[in-house]
Design a protein around this motif. Structure first.
Motif, PDB file in Angstrom:
ATOM      1  N   UNK A 147       0.837  -1.204   0.000  1.00 18.52           N
ATOM      2  CA  UNK A 147       0.000   0.000   0.000  1.00 18.52           C
ATOM      3  C   UNK A 147       0.870   1.251   0.000  1.00 18.52           C
ATOM      4  N   UNK A 148       1.954   1.191   0.800  1.00 18.74           N
ATOM      5  CA  UNK A 148       2.878   2.331   0.874  1.00 18.74           C
ATOM      6  C   UNK A 148       3.565   2.533  -0.470  1.00 18.74           C
ATOM      7  N   UNK A 149       3.887   1.447  -1.161  1.00 20.31           N
ATOM      8  CA  UNK A 149       4.521   1.549  -2.467  1.00 20.31           C
ATOM      9  C   UNK A 149       3.617   2.206  -3.493  1.00 20.31           C
ATOM     10  N   UNK A 150       2.301   1.928  -3.423  1.00 21.16           N
ATOM     11  CA  UNK A 150       1.353   2.565  -4.345  1.00 21.16           C
ATOM     12  C   UNK A 150       1.317   4.074  -4.127  1.00 21.16           C
ATOM     13  N   UNK A 151       1.311   4.467  -2.853  1.00 24.03           N
ATOM     14  CA  UNK A 151       1.334   5.912  -2.557  1.00 24.03           C
ATOM     15  C   UNK A 151       2.616   6.542  -3.088  1.00 24.03           C
ATOM     16  N   UNK A 152       3.702   5.809  -2.941  1.00 27.54           N
ATOM     17  CA  UNK A 152       4.984   6.324  -3.435  1.00 27.54           C
ATOM     18  C   UNK A 152       4.945   6.473  -4.955  1.00 27.54           C
ATOM     19  N   UNK A 153       4.330   5.531  -5.641  1.00 28.41           N
ATOM     20  CA  UNK A 153       4.231   5.623  -7.095  1.00 28.41           C
ATOM     21  C   UNK A 153       3.377   6.816  -7.517  1.00 28.41           C
ATOM     22  N   UNK A 154       2.246   7.002  -6.809  1.00 27.65           N
ATOM     23  CA  UNK A 154       1.377   8.142  -7.144  1.00 27.65           C
ATOM     24  C   UNK A 154       2.127   9.465  -6.925  1.00 27.65           C
ATOM     25  N   UNK A 155       2.864   9.549  -5.829  1.00 27.71           N
ATOM     26  CA  UNK A 155       3.628  10.767  -5.532  1.00 27.71           C
ATOM     27  C   UNK A 155       4.672  11.031  -6.619  1.00 27.71           C
ATOM     28  N   UNK A 156       5.361   9.938  -7.038  1.00 24.89           N
ATOM     29  CA  UNK A 156       6.357  10.095  -8.098  1.00 24.89           C
ATOM     30  C   UNK A 156       5.720  10.582  -9.411  1.00 24.89           C
ATOM     31  N   UNK A 211       8.003  10.477 -22.524  1.00 22.82           N
ATOM     32  CA  UNK A 211       9.046   9.563 -22.068  1.00 22.82           C
ATOM     33  C   UNK A 211       9.034   9.405 -20.548  1.00 22.82           C
ATOM     34  N   UNK A 212       8.836  10.554 -19.846  1.00 21.91           N
ATOM     35  CA  UNK A 212       8.799  10.508 -18.380  1.00 21.91           C
ATOM     36  C   UNK A 212       7.608   9.683 -17.893  1.00 21.91           C
ATOM     37  N   UNK A 213       6.442   9.911 -18.550  1.00 24.90           N
ATOM     38  CA  UNK A 213       5.255   9.150 -18.138  1.00 24.90           C
ATOM     39  C   UNK A 213       5.446   7.654 -18.415  1.00 24.90           C
ATOM     40  N   UNK A 214       6.039   7.353 -19.592  1.00 19.27           N
ATOM     41  CA  UNK A 214       6.272   5.938 -19.915  1.00 19.27           C
ATOM     42  C   UNK A 214       7.261   5.305 -18.935  1.00 19.27           C
ATOM     43  N   UNK A 224      -5.883   0.717 -15.353  1.00 18.64           N
ATOM     44  CA  UNK A 224      -6.706   1.908 -15.600  1.00 18.64           C
ATOM     45  C   UNK A 224      -5.848   3.170 -15.615  1.00 18.64           C
ATOM     46  N   UNK A 225      -4.882   3.224 -14.695  1.00 16.90           N
ATOM     47  CA  UNK A 225      -3.990   4.389 -14.662  1.00 16.90           C
ATOM     48  C   UNK A 225      -3.157   4.470 -15.942  1.00 16.90           C
ATOM     49  N   UNK A 226      -2.667   3.288 -16.398  1.00 20.10           N
ATOM     50  CA  UNK A 226      -1.883   3.265 -17.625  1.00 20.10           C
ATOM     51  C   UNK A 226      -2.733   3.686 -18.822  1.00 20.10           C
ATOM     52  N   UNK A 227      -3.985   3.165 -18.843  1.00 17.85           N
ATOM     53  CA  UNK A 227      -4.881   3.548 -19.941  1.00 17.85           C
ATOM     54  C   UNK A 227      -5.165   5.050 -19.923  1.00 17.85           C
ATOM     55  N   UNK A 280      -3.229   7.356 -18.641  1.00 19.42           N
ATOM     56  CA  UNK A 280      -2.021   8.076 -19.048  1.00 19.42           C
ATOM     57  C   UNK A 280      -1.874   8.067 -20.567  1.00 19.42           C
ATOM     58  N   UNK A 281      -2.157   6.893 -21.193  1.00 19.84           N
ATOM     59  CA  UNK A 281      -2.077   6.822 -22.649  1.00 19.84           C
ATOM     60  C   UNK A 281      -3.118   7.733 -23.303  1.00 19.84           C
ATOM     61  N   UNK A 282      -4.345   7.732 -22.691  1.00 17.63           N
ATOM     62  CA  UNK A 282      -5.391   8.602 -23.239  1.00 17.63           C
ATOM     63  C   UNK A 282      -4.996  10.074 -23.106  1.00 17.63           C
ATOM     64  N   UNK A 283      -4.413  10.416 -21.948  1.00 23.24           N
ATOM     65  CA  UNK A 283      -3.977  11.802 -21.761  1.00 23.24           C
ATOM     66  C   UNK A 283      -2.893  12.162 -22.768  1.00 23.24           C
ATOM     67  N   UNK A 284      -1.953  11.248 -22.992  1.00 23.97           N
ATOM     68  CA  UNK A 284      -0.884  11.508 -23.959  1.00 23.97           C
ATOM     69  C   UNK A 284      -1.449  11.712 -25.361  1.00 23.97           C
ATOM     70  N   UNK A 285      -2.439  10.854 -25.730  1.00 23.86           N
ATOM     71  CA  UNK A 285      -3.064  11.006 -27.045  1.00 23.86           C
ATOM     72  C   UNK A 285      -3.819  12.318 -27.148  1.00 23.86           C
ATOM     73  N   UNK A 286      -4.509  12.689 -26.037  1.00 20.21           N
ATOM     74  CA  UNK A 286      -5.249  13.951 -26.045  1.00 20.21           C
ATOM     75  C   UNK A 286      -4.291  15.140 -26.192  1.00 20.21           C
TER      76      UNK A 286
END
Length: 339
Positions: free
Chosen positions: A1-10, A104-107, A155-158, A160-166
């Motif tokens: 759970x802590x790792x997920x928060x760390x990923x979101x923060x990053x 590139x950063x998002x990927x 869902x987050x990856x999708x 992010x891809x949708x945001x990149x396409x937009x």
């Protein structure tokens, strides 16, 4: 759970850094555009303020300054257009570089999050396999959590891809809008240049026509003056010839005949007064002769056959109130070359 928060923060830090970088690039592009446009405007103003003034030796129809102004304005407009196109191209290039960096950063962030999630799940599975005292319901619950987390990551990856396409679509739309704006600006400039060129040609044509008309009027006036002067000279010469003929005729009568009795009616101070008195007597039908002396011009009427006829003429002249010549007297006149 802590790792997920760390990923979101990053991920949030990466997005925030990208936004700050984009704002800095756009601000720098605007400053560059203003700085590149300002000297051109200043140069244009200077060029307009120091437009060459016609010298004293130039005619009022000299069209050279007008041609210089039009060529200078065209050159400055072309420099402004190139500077704006260069600034827009640099800004578009920086925007594209930023989008590529952000993608590139998002990927990289998504790839790192996926790797960390896979490592976490591997550790959990290892722990679950090594622990024989874990109840089955806890194992099922952990699997459900892992599945939910996997779905969430997907869902987050999708997203992010949708945001990149937009963002890519928005960048493409903006590029198309900018291209259309540049095309419209180029068309407007071309129309303005064509209009300015047409007006300059019309002005040049009007000035040329005015100059030609003025030259034609001056030529016509000069010809009329020359003609009038020639006619006046011819008339003066004819009058002189006529007077000379009359004087020669009177002298011939006096020199070749016996009729030398004259009636002197006046002694004019100058030639103009003598001519006026002569015309006055000739209007009455008298034959008048002029003779220049050291004291003026002698005005005489005659000659007569004898002294009696000359005296009768003198009385007639002195009694004519319209002539107002009461000091006439009879003389025996002899030409100077016979004295």
């Amino acid at each position: 759970m802590a790792m997920n928060n760390k990923q979101r923060l990053l991920g949030s830090v990466v997005l925030l850094g990208g936004g700050v970088l984009l704002a800095a690039i756009l601000l720098k592009g605007q400053n560059t555009t203003h700085q590149s446009a300002e000297p051109v405007t200043t140069q244009t103003t200077k060029q307009q303020n120091v437009a060459p003034q016609p010298s004293e030796t130039q005619t009022e129809f000299d069209l050279q300054p007008l041609a210089v102004d039009v060529e200078t304005e065209k050159r400055l407009l072309e420099e402004q257009r190139k500077a704006r196109e260069k600034a827009v191209a640099e800004q578009e290039q920086r925007t594209a570089e930023y989008l590529a960096m952000q993608q590139q950063a998002e990927a990289a962030a998504a790839r790192k999050a996926a790797e960390e999630n896979a490592a976490i799940q591997a550790r959990r599975q290892g722990q679950m396999q090594s622990s024989d005292n874990i109840p089955p319901e806890l194992i099922q619950d952990e699997k459900a959590k892992q599945a939910a987390q996997a779905n969430k990551d997907t869902e987050a990856k999708r997203k992010a891809e949708a945001d990149a396409k937009a963002k890519e679509a928005e960048a493409k739309r903006k590029a198309e809008v900018d291209a259309k704006a540049k095309e419209a600006e180029a068309k407007r400039k071309a129309d303005a240049e064509a209009k300015a060129k047409k007006e300059a040609e019309a002005k040049q044509k009007a000035e040329a026509e005015a100059k030609a008309k003025k030259e034609a009027d001056a030529k016509r006036k000069a010809e009329a003056e020359a003609k009038a002067k020639k006619e006046a000279e011819a008339k003066r010469k004819a009058d002189e010839d006529k007077k000379k003929q009359e004087a020669e005729k009177a002298r011939d009568l006096l020199e070749t005949g016996d009729k030398k009795w004259m009636v002197q009616v006046a002694l004019a101070a100058n030639q103009s007064n003598a001519d006026a008195l002569t015309a006055k007597l000739q209007a009455k039908g008298y034959k008048v002769t002029q003779s220049k002396t050291s004291k003026g011009v002698r005005i005489m009427v005659g000659p007569s056959k004898d002294r009696e006829a000359a005296d009768a003429m003198r009385k007639k002249i002195t009694t004519d109130t319209s002539l107002n010549m009461k000091s006439a007297w009879v003389i025996d006149w002899v030409p100077l070359d016979q004295r």
